[in-house]
Design a protein around this motif. Structure first.
Motif, PDB file in Angstrom:
ATOM      1  N   PHE A  25      -3.898 -11.459  10.258  1.00 12.22           N
ATOM      2  CA  PHE A  25      -5.285 -12.995   9.838  1.00 12.22           C
ATOM      3  C   PHE A  25      -3.089 -13.245  10.527  1.00 12.22           C
ATOM      4  CE2 PHE A  25      -5.210 -15.227   5.910  1.00 12.22           C
ATOM      5  CZ  PHE A  25      -6.167 -16.023   6.630  1.00 12.22           C
ATOM      6  N   LEU A  26      -2.212 -12.341   9.791  1.00 15.60           N
ATOM      7  CA  LEU A  26      -1.051 -13.367  10.113  1.00 15.60           C
ATOM      8  C   LEU A  26       0.106 -12.903  10.631  1.00 15.60           C
ATOM      9  CD1 LEU A  26      -1.015 -14.609   6.275  1.00 15.60           C
ATOM     10  CD2 LEU A  26      -2.008 -15.752   7.869  1.00 15.60           C
ATOM     11  N   LEU A  27       0.705 -13.911  11.674  1.00 19.50           N
ATOM     12  CA  LEU A  27       1.688 -13.422  11.902  1.00 19.50           C
ATOM     13  C   LEU A  27       2.851 -14.642  11.313  1.00 19.50           C
ATOM     14  CD1 LEU A  27       1.383 -12.596  15.985  1.00 19.50           C
ATOM     15  CD2 LEU A  27       1.444 -11.055  14.223  1.00 19.50           C
ATOM     16  N   PHE A  28       4.194 -14.220  11.225  1.00 22.98           N
ATOM     17  CA  PHE A  28       5.267 -14.541  10.595  1.00 22.98           C
ATOM     18  C   PHE A  28       6.428 -14.224  11.611  1.00 22.98           C
ATOM     19  CE2 PHE A  28       9.276 -15.055   7.481  1.00 22.98           C
ATOM     20  CZ  PHE A  28       9.185 -16.273   7.633  1.00 22.98           C
ATOM     21  N   GLU A  34      12.347 -12.246  13.639  1.00 24.94           N
ATOM     22  CA  GLU A  34      11.195 -10.753  13.707  1.00 24.94           C
ATOM     23  C   GLU A  34      10.519 -11.266  12.612  1.00 24.94           C
ATOM     24  OE1 GLU A  34      12.766  -8.106  13.301  1.00 24.94           O
ATOM     25  OE2 GLU A  34      14.944  -8.011  14.446  1.00 24.94           O
ATOM     26  N   ILE A  35       9.659 -10.695  13.569  1.00 24.63           N
ATOM     27  CA  ILE A  35       7.401 -10.899  13.336  1.00 24.63           C
ATOM     28  C   ILE A  35       7.455 -10.004  12.351  1.00 24.63           C
ATOM     29  CG2 ILE A  35       6.082 -10.771  14.396  1.00 24.63           C
ATOM     30  CD1 ILE A  35       6.787 -11.759  16.822  1.00 24.63           C
ATOM     31  N   SER A  36       6.258 -10.254  11.166  1.00 21.25           N
ATOM     32  CA  SER A  36       5.761  -9.632  11.082  1.00 21.25           C
ATOM     33  C   SER A  36       4.418  -9.272  10.271  1.00 21.25           C
ATOM     34  CB  SER A  36       6.364  -9.994   8.988  1.00 21.25           C
ATOM     35  OG  SER A  36       7.532  -9.895   8.513  1.00 21.25           O
ATOM     36  N   GLU A  37       3.783  -8.738  10.104  1.00 22.54           N
ATOM     37  CA  GLU A  37       2.105  -8.768  10.173  1.00 22.54           C
ATOM     38  C   GLU A  37       1.771  -8.419   9.204  1.00 22.54           C
ATOM     39  OE1 GLU A  37      -1.534  -7.417  13.490  1.00 22.54           O
ATOM     40  OE2 GLU A  37       1.530  -7.210  14.108  1.00 22.54           O
ATOM     41  N   MET A  38       0.576  -9.136   9.098  1.00 27.24           N
ATOM     42  CA  MET A  38      -1.186  -8.895   7.926  1.00 27.24           C
ATOM     43  C   MET A  38      -2.019  -8.431   8.801  1.00 27.24           C
ATOM     44  SD  MET A  38       1.016 -10.628   4.693  1.00 27.24           S
ATOM     45  CE  MET A  38      -0.317  -9.369   3.257  1.00 27.24           C
ATOM     46  N   LEU A  73       5.408 -15.750   4.464  1.00 23.82           N
ATOM     47  CA  LEU A  73       4.147 -15.037   4.478  1.00 23.82           C
ATOM     48  C   LEU A  73       3.621 -15.090   2.494  1.00 23.82           C
ATOM     49  CD1 LEU A  73       4.292 -11.923   5.937  1.00 23.82           C
ATOM     50  CD2 LEU A  73       2.814 -13.931   6.467  1.00 23.82           C
ATOM     51  N   GLU A  74       4.987 -14.628   1.914  1.00 22.69           N
ATOM     52  CA  GLU A  74       3.976 -14.880   0.202  1.00 22.69           C
ATOM     53  C   GLU A  74       4.246 -16.859  -0.440  1.00 22.69           C
ATOM     54  OE1 GLU A  74       8.409 -12.016   1.463  1.00 22.69           O
ATOM     55  OE2 GLU A  74       7.750 -14.181   1.595  1.00 22.69           O
ATOM     56  N   PHE A  75       3.977 -17.617   0.525  1.00 22.43           N
ATOM     57  CA  PHE A  75       3.948 -18.258   0.974  1.00 22.43           C
ATOM     58  C   PHE A  75       2.061 -18.834   0.170  1.00 22.43           C
ATOM     59  CE2 PHE A  75       3.898 -23.324   0.253  1.00 22.43           C
ATOM     60  CZ  PHE A  75       2.635 -23.947   1.010  1.00 22.43           C
ATOM     61  N   MET A  76       1.735 -18.316   1.420  1.00 23.65           N
ATOM     62  CA  MET A  76       0.276 -18.085   1.614  1.00 23.65           C
ATOM     63  C   MET A  76      -0.548 -16.765   0.991  1.00 23.65           C
ATOM     64  SD  MET A  76      -0.131 -19.767   4.716  1.00 23.65           S
ATOM     65  CE  MET A  76      -1.840 -19.312   5.391  1.00 23.65           C
ATOM     66  N   THR A  77       0.470 -16.115   0.366  1.00 26.08           N
ATOM     67  CA  THR A  77      -0.278 -15.478  -1.002  1.00 26.08           C
ATOM     68  C   THR A  77      -0.277 -16.040  -2.232  1.00 26.08           C
ATOM     69  OG1 THR A  77       0.761 -13.105   0.282  1.00 26.08           O
ATOM     70  CG2 THR A  77      -0.213 -12.288  -1.715  1.00 26.08           C
ATOM     71  N   SER A  78       1.101 -16.625  -2.396  1.00 21.26           N
ATOM     72  CA  SER A  78       1.244 -17.081  -3.685  1.00 21.26           C
ATOM     73  C   SER A  78      -0.234 -17.909  -3.659  1.00 21.26           C
ATOM     74  CB  SER A  78       2.667 -17.942  -3.525  1.00 21.26           C
ATOM     75  OG  SER A  78       3.154 -16.973  -3.985  1.00 21.26           O
ATOM     76  N   SER A 239      -7.422 -15.871  13.586  1.00 24.18           N
ATOM     77  CA  SER A 239      -5.685 -15.942  13.787  1.00 24.18           C
ATOM     78  C   SER A 239      -4.697 -16.747  12.882  1.00 24.18           C
ATOM     79  CB  SER A 239      -5.101 -14.533  13.708  1.00 24.18           C
ATOM     80  OG  SER A 239      -4.817 -15.129  15.162  1.00 24.18           O
ATOM     81  N   ILE A 240      -3.701 -17.002  12.104  1.00 24.05           N
ATOM     82  CA  ILE A 240      -2.643 -17.692  12.217  1.00 24.05           C
ATOM     83  C   ILE A 240      -0.784 -17.338  13.102  1.00 24.05           C
ATOM     84  CG2 ILE A 240      -1.430 -19.516  10.742  1.00 24.05           C
ATOM     85  CD1 ILE A 240      -4.087 -19.010   8.559  1.00 24.05           C
TER      86      ILE A 240
END
Length: 524
Positions: A25-28, A34-38, A73-78, A239-240
């Motif tokens: 859903f999310l790549l950051f 560095e890339i994080s994924e959820m 990612l914390e912005f999106m989760t919040s 996805s974003i």
């Protein structure tokens, strides 16, 4: 029933998680590249855990929570965790100053602030003047002293079960502050229905599918990234890809690296990209379309599309319209010197000063028909007068002048309001003027915009000093830097003896602009 029904952000996220639990859903990409994924499941679980953490902190339905964060990612989760419990997100610009944030926190009556260590000083220095604020939560903490306030730590002890809180589609989900012609920003109330509607409109307008990936390089606190990019991806199960910061030199590198298919830019970032040293490899990406807003020359449009091998679509929207009411057609004739034609579900017309619809080719105010709380903003928070002036008989009065050409396309003319755009950000002249007017020795001030080939418009302040007062340009600029967000600080200040005025003493800003609009702007 309309296309929204009684669905909420919570409902749509649950539906898409059930459909695509293990899909990305999310790549950051952070500042270190560095890339994080959820996946949808991972994001949904995080949202539920944070929702329960918020409830433990005393955040309940209808309460405002301010986000003062860069893209992360914390912005999106919040955002989605607050929507999960019926609370209201108040996203803010990290460039906002201490004084600007003090106003927003107090006006919104926010009970919780979510930010990073780097911005804490803005709030600790004014803590005694923030009576509503009960707690501060930090993300991505670096110092051990803040570990107990860290969001990740709070989520560790929370359950992943969804809170059972009743939410209606027309409940307010967020409040976005937008500059107006008064000295203080107005809080635009955005409902769950608003978010879903704009997602539906945009996804249908650009033919988005579950295989598409939106690229977000613009700030998440903006309606653009929330309305058009995030929501269009979510409503179709796409996805974003999010970058922490816009990089003109790496835009197409990031697009390829993150597998993005759709992008969004303003005019200023487009020009910034074109100012970079060109590499043929920039054409090697998977983007199929980029929509944009604001003025770009026809030559620049053609050059961009040719160099980077991707079509552009100009559109028109504002925080208050929520959705994009005007856009060039993806599958029709693109006329990108226009702001397009009405999109699905919107009716747009041009009216004169008496409220009558103008003829083709005649300029007037752009107004948009819709339903407050569903297809248009719900209201301005605690401001019924401004709400009544903007929402009249089912029409939103934009404060922008436009006209309809003989081709049936809409064309932007200028702004009725004393406002301008600087690198994609709204700046109200009165807001800048009120800050400068407070400085000792200043008698009167007039702020105007000057054409800027990179940032759309630069800011110039004309200042009349009190008799015998001595104020240097740099000291006044430095004062502005402490009171205004960076994008609102004037590029230059000129001290004058008087202003050109009308017979009743009103400052004739158009004459100031005409005299000084050829001055070149130096970019640092």
């Amino acid at each position: 029933m309309d296309i929204i029904g009684n669905r909420t952000l919570k409902d749509v996220l649950r539906e898409q998680t059930e459909r695509y639990p293990d899909k990305t859903f999310l790549l950051f990409e952070d500042l270190e590249h560095e890339i994080s994924e959820m996946t949808y499941r991972e994001f949904s679980d995080s949202v539920n855990r944070l929702s329960n953490a918020f409830l433990r902190l005393g955040v309940s339905k209808g309460k405002h929570v301010t986000l003062h964060l860069p893209n992360c990612l914390e912005f999106m989760t919040s955002w989605f965790a607050l929507a999960n419990i019926g609370a209201i997100m108040v996203p803010t610009n990290i460039l906002s100053t201490r004084d600007e944030m003090e106003y927003i926190l107090n006006h919104s009556e926010s009970v919780l602030l979510i930010t990073e260590e780097d911005y804490l000083d803005k709030f600790t220095e004014t803590a005694e003047r923030l009576p509503h604020l009960e707690e501060i939560v930090l993300v991505r903490t670096k110092s051990s002293q803040f570990v107990k306030k860290d969001m990740a730590k709070l989520m560790e002890s929370s359950e992943a079960s969804a809170p059972d809180i009743s939410i209606d589609t027309e409940d307010v989900a967020a409040m976005l502050y937008t500059s107006g012609t008064t000295s203080k920003p107005k809080g635009v109330q955005v409902t769950h229905a608003n978010y879903l509607y704009t997602g539906e409109v945009m996804s249908k307008s650009i033919r988005l599918t579950p295989d598409d990936r939106q690229l977000i390089v613009l700030p998440l606190f903006h309606g653009n990234a929330q309305y058009y990019s995030t929501m269009s991806a979510l409503v179709v199960g796409g996805s974003i890809a999010i970058t922490e910061k816009f990089s003109a030199s790496r835009y197409f590198v990031q697009a390829e690296k993150l597998g993005a298919t759709v992008g969004s830019l303003f005019a200023a970032p487009i020009r910034m990209i074109m100012a970079q040293k060109y590499k043929p490899s920039f054409r090697e990406h998977s983007l199929r379309v980029i929509w944009f807003a604001q003025s770009v020359t026809e030559e620049q449009l053609n050059e961009f599309e040719e160099k980077y091998n991707v079509p552009l679509l100009q559109m028109y929207g504002m925080t208050e319209t929520v959705g994009v009411p005007l856009m060039n057609p993806l599958d029709g004739v693109r006329k990108n010197m226009s702001i397009g034609r009405p999109t699905i579900g919107y009716e747009v017309k041009i009216i004169d000063a008496e409220g009558n619809e103008t003829k083709q080719g005649e300029p007037g105010q752009i107004i948009v028909k819709g339903i407050p709380g569903r297809t248009l903003m719900k209201a301005y928070f605690k401001n019924p007068v401004a709400t009544g002036e903007t929402l009249k008989d089912g029409w939103l009065h934009t404060g922008d002048n436009g006209m309809v050409g003989e081709d049936g396309y809409f064309y932007f003319v200028d702004r009725i309001k004393d406002m301008f755009k600087r690198a994609g950000e709204n700046v109200a002249a009165n807001e800048v003027e009120s800050v400068i007017a407070d400085y000792p020795g200043v008698y009167e001030v007039a702020v105007v915009s000057i054409p800027d080939e990179i940032r759309d418009e630069a800011i110039k302040a004309f200042v009349i000093l009190q008799e015998h007062a001595e104020v240097a340009e740099e000291e006044l600029l430095e004062y502005c830097r402490t009171r205004l967000a960076k994008f609102k600080v004037p590029d230059m200040i000129e001290f004058v003896e008087d202003f050109p005025r009308t017979s009743v003493g009103k400052i004739q800003k158009h004459i100031l602009r005409k005299i000084h609009n050829e001055i070149p702007i130096q970019h640092s």
